[in-house]
Write a protein that holds these residues in place. Structure first.
Motif, PDB file in Angstrom:
ATOM      1  N   VAL A  84       0.716  -1.162  -0.151  1.00  0.00           N
ATOM      2  CA  VAL A  84       0.018   0.129  -0.135  1.00  0.00           C
ATOM      3  C   VAL A  84       0.924   1.275  -0.145  1.00  0.00           C
ATOM      4  CG1 VAL A  84      -1.971   1.048   1.176  1.00  0.00           C
ATOM      5  CG2 VAL A  84      -1.863  -1.124   1.577  1.00  0.00           C
ATOM      6  N   THR A  85       0.600   2.050  -0.838  1.00  0.00           N
ATOM      7  CA  THR A  85       1.445   3.333  -1.152  1.00  0.00           C
ATOM      8  C   THR A  85       0.355   4.610  -1.091  1.00  0.00           C
ATOM      9  OG1 THR A  85       3.193   2.535  -2.483  1.00  0.00           O
ATOM     10  CG2 THR A  85       3.027   4.812  -2.409  1.00  0.00           C
ATOM     11  N   GLU A  86       0.606   5.295   0.009  1.00  0.00           N
ATOM     12  CA  GLU A  86      -0.147   6.671   0.146  1.00  0.00           C
ATOM     13  C   GLU A  86       0.299   7.798  -0.772  1.00  0.00           C
ATOM     14  OE1 GLU A  86      -3.558   8.917   1.295  1.00  0.00           O
ATOM     15  OE2 GLU A  86      -3.278   6.706   1.903  1.00  0.00           O
ATOM     16  N   LYS A  87      -0.203   8.749  -1.492  1.00  0.00           N
ATOM     17  CA  LYS A  87       0.249   9.694  -2.202  1.00  0.00           C
ATOM     18  C   LYS A  87      -0.745  10.825  -2.159  1.00  0.00           C
ATOM     19  CE  LYS A  87       3.261   7.418  -5.238  1.00  0.00           C
ATOM     20  NZ  LYS A  87       3.914   7.096  -6.719  1.00  0.00           N
ATOM     21  N   ALA A  88      -0.399  11.939  -2.294  1.00  0.00           N
ATOM     22  CA  ALA A  88      -1.051  13.039  -2.305  1.00  0.00           C
ATOM     23  C   ALA A  88      -2.053  13.155  -3.872  1.00  0.00           C
ATOM     24  CB  ALA A  88      -0.564  14.399  -2.428  1.00  0.00           C
ATOM     25  N   GLN A  89      -3.150  13.603  -3.917  1.00  0.00           N
ATOM     26  CA  GLN A  89      -4.000  13.703  -5.292  1.00  0.00           C
ATOM     27  C   GLN A  89      -3.395  14.206  -6.165  1.00  0.00           C
ATOM     28  OE1 GLN A  89      -7.658  12.394  -5.679  1.00  0.00           O
ATOM     29  NE2 GLN A  89      -6.463  12.661  -7.834  1.00  0.00           N
ATOM     30  N   GLN A  90      -3.266  13.652  -7.273  1.00  0.00           N
ATOM     31  CA  GLN A  90      -2.468  14.244  -8.538  1.00  0.00           C
ATOM     32  C   GLN A  90      -3.616  14.839  -9.552  1.00  0.00           C
ATOM     33  OE1 GLN A  90       0.955  12.019 -10.068  1.00  0.00           O
ATOM     34  NE2 GLN A  90       0.329  10.255  -8.967  1.00  0.00           N
ATOM     35  N   SER A  91      -3.152  15.677 -10.078  1.00  0.00           N
ATOM     36  CA  SER A  91      -4.196  16.323 -11.170  1.00  0.00           C
ATOM     37  C   SER A  91      -3.394  16.503 -12.329  1.00  0.00           C
ATOM     38  CB  SER A  91      -4.756  17.635 -10.872  1.00  0.00           C
ATOM     39  OG  SER A  91      -5.526  17.571  -9.745  1.00  0.00           O
ATOM     40  N   VAL A  92      -3.918  16.340 -13.668  1.00  0.00           N
ATOM     41  CA  VAL A  92      -3.408  16.399 -14.986  1.00  0.00           C
ATOM     42  C   VAL A  92      -4.085  17.206 -15.901  1.00  0.00           C
ATOM     43  CG1 VAL A  92      -1.885  14.411 -14.847  1.00  0.00           C
ATOM     44  CG2 VAL A  92      -4.341  14.049 -15.674  1.00  0.00           C
ATOM     45  N   MET A  93      -3.628  17.933 -16.999  1.00  0.00           N
ATOM     46  CA  MET A  93      -4.223  18.508 -17.878  1.00  0.00           C
ATOM     47  C   MET A  93      -4.704  17.568 -19.020  1.00  0.00           C
ATOM     48  SD  MET A  93      -4.305  21.623 -16.737  1.00  0.00           S
ATOM     49  CE  MET A  93      -5.148  22.306 -18.321  1.00  0.00           C
ATOM     50  N   VAL A  94      -6.063  17.151 -19.102  1.00  0.00           N
ATOM     51  CA  VAL A  94      -6.838  16.137 -19.842  1.00  0.00           C
ATOM     52  C   VAL A  94      -6.827  16.729 -21.344  1.00  0.00           C
ATOM     53  CG1 VAL A  94      -8.479  14.665 -20.237  1.00  0.00           C
ATOM     54  CG2 VAL A  94      -7.613  14.898 -18.099  1.00  0.00           C
ATOM     55  N   SER A  95      -6.365  15.943 -22.338  1.00  0.00           N
ATOM     56  CA  SER A  95      -6.572  16.478 -23.699  1.00  0.00           C
ATOM     57  C   SER A  95      -7.688  15.920 -24.554  1.00  0.00           C
ATOM     58  CB  SER A  95      -5.124  16.304 -24.266  1.00  0.00           C
ATOM     59  OG  SER A  95      -5.110  16.809 -25.564  1.00  0.00           O
ATOM     60  N   GLY A  96      -6.937  14.758 -25.228  1.00  0.00           N
ATOM     61  CA  GLY A  96      -8.014  14.153 -26.001  1.00  0.00           C
ATOM     62  C   GLY A  96      -8.009  14.550 -27.623  1.00  0.00           C
ATOM     63  N   GLU A  97      -6.957  15.430 -28.024  1.00  0.00           N
ATOM     64  CA  GLU A  97      -6.633  15.613 -29.327  1.00  0.00           C
ATOM     65  C   GLU A  97      -5.895  14.605 -30.114  1.00  0.00           C
ATOM     66  OE1 GLU A  97      -2.963  18.264 -28.015  1.00  0.00           O
ATOM     67  OE2 GLU A  97      -4.875  17.178 -27.024  1.00  0.00           O
ATOM     68  N   VAL A  98      -6.064  14.362 -31.392  1.00  0.00           N
ATOM     69  CA  VAL A  98      -5.349  13.493 -32.177  1.00  0.00           C
ATOM     70  C   VAL A  98      -3.939  14.091 -32.594  1.00  0.00           C
ATOM     71  CG1 VAL A  98      -6.187  14.368 -34.161  1.00  0.00           C
ATOM     72  CG2 VAL A  98      -5.498  11.678 -34.287  1.00  0.00           C
ATOM     73  N   PHE A  99      -3.017  13.189 -32.578  1.00  0.00           N
ATOM     74  CA  PHE A  99      -1.553  13.785 -33.124  1.00  0.00           C
ATOM     75  C   PHE A  99      -0.871  12.632 -33.976  1.00  0.00           C
ATOM     76  CE2 PHE A  99      -0.669  10.966 -29.753  1.00  0.00           C
ATOM     77  CZ  PHE A  99       0.554  10.638 -29.696  1.00  0.00           C
ATOM     78  N   GLY A 100       0.112  13.118 -34.398  1.00  0.00           N
ATOM     79  CA  GLY A 100       0.920  12.145 -35.445  1.00  0.00           C
ATOM     80  C   GLY A 100       2.156  11.792 -34.797  1.00  0.00           C
ATOM     81  N   ILE A 101       2.610  10.510 -35.034  1.00  0.00           N
ATOM     82  CA  ILE A 101       3.620  10.000 -34.441  1.00  0.00           C
ATOM     83  C   ILE A 101       4.551   9.641 -35.312  1.00  0.00           C
ATOM     84  CG2 ILE A 101       4.475   7.794 -33.052  1.00  0.00           C
ATOM     85  CD1 ILE A 101       1.544   7.573 -32.157  1.00  0.00           C
ATOM     86  N   LYS A 102       5.959  10.073 -35.223  1.00  0.00           N
ATOM     87  CA  LYS A 102       7.149   9.701 -35.776  1.00  0.00           C
ATOM     88  C   LYS A 102       8.016   8.993 -34.725  1.00  0.00           C
ATOM     89  CE  LYS A 102       6.453  13.544 -39.153  1.00  0.00           C
ATOM     90  NZ  LYS A 102       7.110  14.958 -39.584  1.00  0.00           N
TER      91      LYS A 102
END
Length: 396
Positions: A84-102
């Motif tokens: 069991v590992t206790e951590k502070a709540q994390q937040s991220v910027m959620v996107s959802g846009e398509v992108f190209g991969i090279k």
């Protein structure tokens, strides 16, 4: 009296069978390690609790971490030990846009072994030497190689002399001696193998992690199309892309998003893992919104939404349902099964299509996961990875 005893025995047998069944299920289905965020409530805490130093704690109760705890059913029956590992709540910027991969490989992948036509019949120099499809060529005669052109140049500029080829197979390095043979028809010496040093594709960005400066996408690893093995990444680039066409999924056929790449760089790819690709971003997309990350234990079966870009260049939320949840840590790409219920998305795409991998899943105002694969037999269903898994990987 005897009848009452028999009834009691049957009831006791039934109760014991249920208890042992739940214990066996708990050992297989429940996770071996748990990360909790700020004491979030867990649906499995109603049945299973941790016991530490004679104190019962809900599955996600705050306490010192990391620690080993005994997971017990109803606080009495031991099931398994978990970390069991206790951590502070994390937040991220959620996107959802398509992108190209090279993506460019670390070494050169052998994607095919070829027979060479000679005066005495067909022969396979590389195959005879012991080289196999999926091997990664890292050096030839002591010279490190990174591109297929480099390999072709070295092996092609000879008169039939032998080469020492160093390859990586799995986690081990091996050395082989390859002697090219003369192909009369083409008038040159050939080693008899096909190689690849790069790939390109499209996907969806799941999140931007401002704490680490890393973005996460796809939710699954990038495999070579021929060998089906994970591409060993040396370097890579994420570029902005726009959807130009949609090939709808049908039962038995996987559709896809067709995109045009632009010259705008979104970031540099750094790692290719079994739960997604990750890279350093140049800037956060304007369409990204901040969401807290749901712990694995917070994700529940039921209604949710998925954010995908399938038209007009802008991500949009569509309704889905999480129908199944599993905690198999050995298959992190398929922690959930989801079903598309939004008629608008079904009409546009037929359900889930290639290119939607990485589309963020939102449940109860938190980032719960990301799409990874379509179920070909029913394209309205697909697999998803836990968001916590991806975010934890981005912190490494």
């Amino acid at each position: 009296m005897k009848k009452a005893i028999r009834i009691f025995d049957v009831i006791l047998f039934f109760v014991c069978s249920v208890i042992f069944g739940v214990i066996i299920w708990g050992n297989v289905a429940l996770p071996d390690s748990v990360v909790t965020y700020d004491g979030n409530n867990s649906p499995i805490a109603k049945v299973f609790t941790y016991t530490a130093k004679d104190t019962s704690l809900a599955v996600d109760r705050q306490s010192s971490s990391p620690r080993r705890e005994s997971l017990k059913m109803f606080g009495v029956i031991p099931v398994k030990e978990v970390s069991v590992t206790e951590k502070a709540q994390q937040s991220v910027m959620v996107s959802g846009e398509v992108f190209g991969i090279k993506l460019y490989t670390d070494g050169v992948i052998v994607v095919g072994i070829q027979e060479v036509q000679t005066d005495s019949g067909k022969k396979s120099p590389s195959g005879s030497a012991g080289i196999e499809v999926g091997d990664i060529i890292v050096a030839i005669d002591g010279e490190n190689v990174y591109t297929s052109d480099q390999v072709q140049s070295i092996l092609g500029a000879n008169n039939g002399s032998s080469f020492d080829v160093k390859i990586k197979r799995g986690e081990r390095f091996r050395n082989f001696t390859v002697t090219p043979i003369y192909c009369e028809r083409e008038g040159c010496y050939k080693a008899g193998m096909w190689v690849r040093d790069s790939t390109a594709g499209i996907g969806t960005i799941t999140f931007y992690n401002k704490n680490s400066g890393i973005f996460g996408a796809l939710g699954h690893q990038i495999n070579d199309v021929d060998t089906k093995e994970i591409m060993p990444m040396l370097d890579g680039e994420a570029v902005k892309a726009t959807v130009s066409k949609i090939e709808k999924s049908t039962r038995g056929t996987t559709g896809s998003l067709e995109c045009d790449f632009t010259n705008q760089t979104l970031g540099r790819l750094l790692t290719n893992t079994d739960c997604g690709i990750f890279g350093a971003y140049a800037e956060v997309s304007d369409c990204a919104k901040e969401y807290p990350v749901a712990s694995i234990q917070e994700v529940k079966k039921g209604k949710a939404t998925v954010i995908s870009t399938v038209e007009n260049g802008q991500p949009k939320e569509y309704e889905i349902e999480i129908t199944r949840i599993g905690f198999n840590e050995n298959n992190r790409e398929k922690n959930m099964i989801v079903k598309v219920t939004d008629r608008d998305l079904i009409d546009k795409t037929g359900g889930i299509v290639q290119g939607m991998s990485g589309s963020p899943i939102i449940q109860n105002g938190k980032l719960a996961g990301a799409l990874t694969h379509v179920i070909v037999g029913n394209p309205q269903k697909g697999y998803a990875v836990f968001a916590q898994t991806m975010v934890e990987e981005s912190n490494n």
